[in-house]
Design a protein around this motif. Structure first.
Motif, mmCIF file in Angstrom:
data_model
loop_
_atom_site.group_PDB
_atom_site.id
_atom_site.type_symbol
_atom_site.label_atom_id
_atom_site.label_comp_id
_atom_site.label_asym_id
_atom_site.label_seq_id
_atom_site.Cartn_x
_atom_site.Cartn_y
_atom_site.Cartn_z
ATOM 1 N N UNK B 26 -6.099 -7.790 0.364
ATOM 2 C CA UNK B 26 -6.528 -8.460 1.594
ATOM 3 C C UNK B 26 -6.800 -9.939 1.359
ATOM 4 N N UNK B 27 -6.160 -10.519 0.339
ATOM 5 C CA UNK B 27 -6.409 -11.918 -0.020
ATOM 6 C C UNK B 27 -5.255 -12.827 0.401
ATOM 7 N N UNK B 28 -4.297 -12.274 1.128
ATOM 8 C CA UNK B 28 -3.138 -13.034 1.579
ATOM 9 C C UNK B 28 -2.343 -13.596 0.398
ATOM 10 N N UNK B 29 -2.305 -12.822 -0.695
ATOM 11 C CA UNK B 29 -1.533 -13.236 -1.868
ATOM 12 C C UNK B 29 -0.053 -12.996 -1.640
ATOM 13 N N UNK B 30 0.756 -13.959 -2.090
ATOM 14 C CA UNK B 30 2.200 -13.793 -1.966
ATOM 15 C C UNK B 30 2.754 -12.848 -3.045
ATOM 16 N N UNK B 31 2.268 -13.016 -4.279
ATOM 17 C CA UNK B 31 2.815 -12.260 -5.397
ATOM 18 C C UNK B 31 2.073 -10.938 -5.582
ATOM 19 N N UNK B 32 2.850 -9.876 -5.816
ATOM 20 C CA UNK B 32 2.282 -8.581 -6.176
ATOM 21 C C UNK B 32 3.137 -7.966 -7.270
ATOM 22 N N UNK B 33 2.478 -7.229 -8.178
ATOM 23 C CA UNK B 33 3.171 -6.656 -9.335
ATOM 24 C C UNK B 33 2.602 -5.288 -9.662
ATOM 25 N N UNK B 34 3.441 -4.461 -10.277
ATOM 26 C CA UNK B 34 3.008 -3.179 -10.811
ATOM 27 C C UNK B 34 3.195 -3.180 -12.323
ATOM 28 N N UNK B 35 2.168 -2.688 -13.033
ATOM 29 C CA UNK B 35 2.203 -2.556 -14.479
ATOM 30 C C UNK B 35 1.848 -1.118 -14.858
ATOM 31 N N UNK B 36 2.326 -0.717 -16.032
ATOM 32 C CA UNK B 36 1.836 0.498 -16.655
ATOM 33 C C UNK B 36 1.242 0.121 -17.992
ATOM 34 N N UNK B 37 0.205 0.862 -18.385
ATOM 35 C CA UNK B 37 -0.463 0.568 -19.648
ATOM 36 C C UNK B 37 -0.554 1.848 -20.464
#
Lengths: 108, 117
Positions: B26-37
């Protein structure tokens, strides 16, 4: 591709200073980040360098040399709560790529 | 602000099942990513997005699909779960352009712990 190297483990004494190094090889470099991650928790942002030099934030400082592909995180006045993994991450173009992390153990 | 919200927090799947991991910010961020650890492997990038309608592959994309129909949401789909996909999954988001030299970095969700049996 990207290659990011940092030591696997380090041990330090409470109250001391520790330096965690990170070397990287990448194309399209666009900033270097340091994160802290306690066991079982999400990473939390510590610092960001995009230009050469030192950035200081309280007990934590981070340094970057783009020509050498080198960064370090300096932790001063170590506390037991600083025992955690410290993750070096490089932003290359639009991607954030992480190293495998350095597990820091702070001993009394 | 809730930040980055991931659901579910825990999930057990049988081999061959499909499911979707949800991520919303909900921060109006343009970039989003998925990671696995995974232990000893650090955070590995699965897929990422620089804006609504735009996605790209990361380091380990096989077996996963993503879509970005809105700025807020970035779901990760496991098509046919395999034991090798047992991991902790993190979603992260950030602004697409730094605000000068002071970046707030990528904000991470609390993670989804997935076990495939």
């Amino acid at each position: 591709g990207q290659n990011i190297d940092q030591p696997t483990e380090m041990t330090a004494t409470e109250g001391a200073i520790v330096q965690i190094n990170c070397t990287y090889q990448t194309s399209g470099f666009n900033g270097l980040f340091w994160y802290q991650q306690h066991a079982g928790e999400a990473p939390t942002f510590l610092s960001y360098n995009v230009l050469d030099g030192l950035e200081e934030k309280g007990r934590f400082s981070s340094f970057l040399s783009r020509s050498k592909g080198y960064s370090y995180l300096l932790l001063k006045e170590l506390q037991m709560k600083d025992s955690a993994s410290y993750l070096c991450a490089v932003r290359a173009t639009n991607k954030l790529i992480f190293g495998t992390g350095t597990l820091l153990a702070v001993q009394p | 602000n809730a930040g980055v919200t991931q659901t579910p927090k825990f999930q057990v799947l049988k081999t061959g099942q499909s499911m979707t991991l949800q991520c919303a910010q909900d921060m109006n961020h343009e970039y989003m990513s998925w990671y696995r650890q995974d232990p000893g492997m650090g955070l590995r990038l699965i897929h990422y997005s620089v804006g609504a309608g735009i996605t790209d592959q990361g380091e380990v994309p096989n077996g996963y699909n993503v879509s970005r129909s809105t700025t807020e949401d970035f779901p990760l789909r496991l098509l046919s779960a395999a034991p090798s996909q047992t991991s902790v999954y993190f979603c992260a988001s950030s602004y697409g352009r730094d605000r000068g030299r002071r970046s707030s970095g990528y904000t991470f969700g609390s993670g989804t712990r997935l076990t495939v049996v």
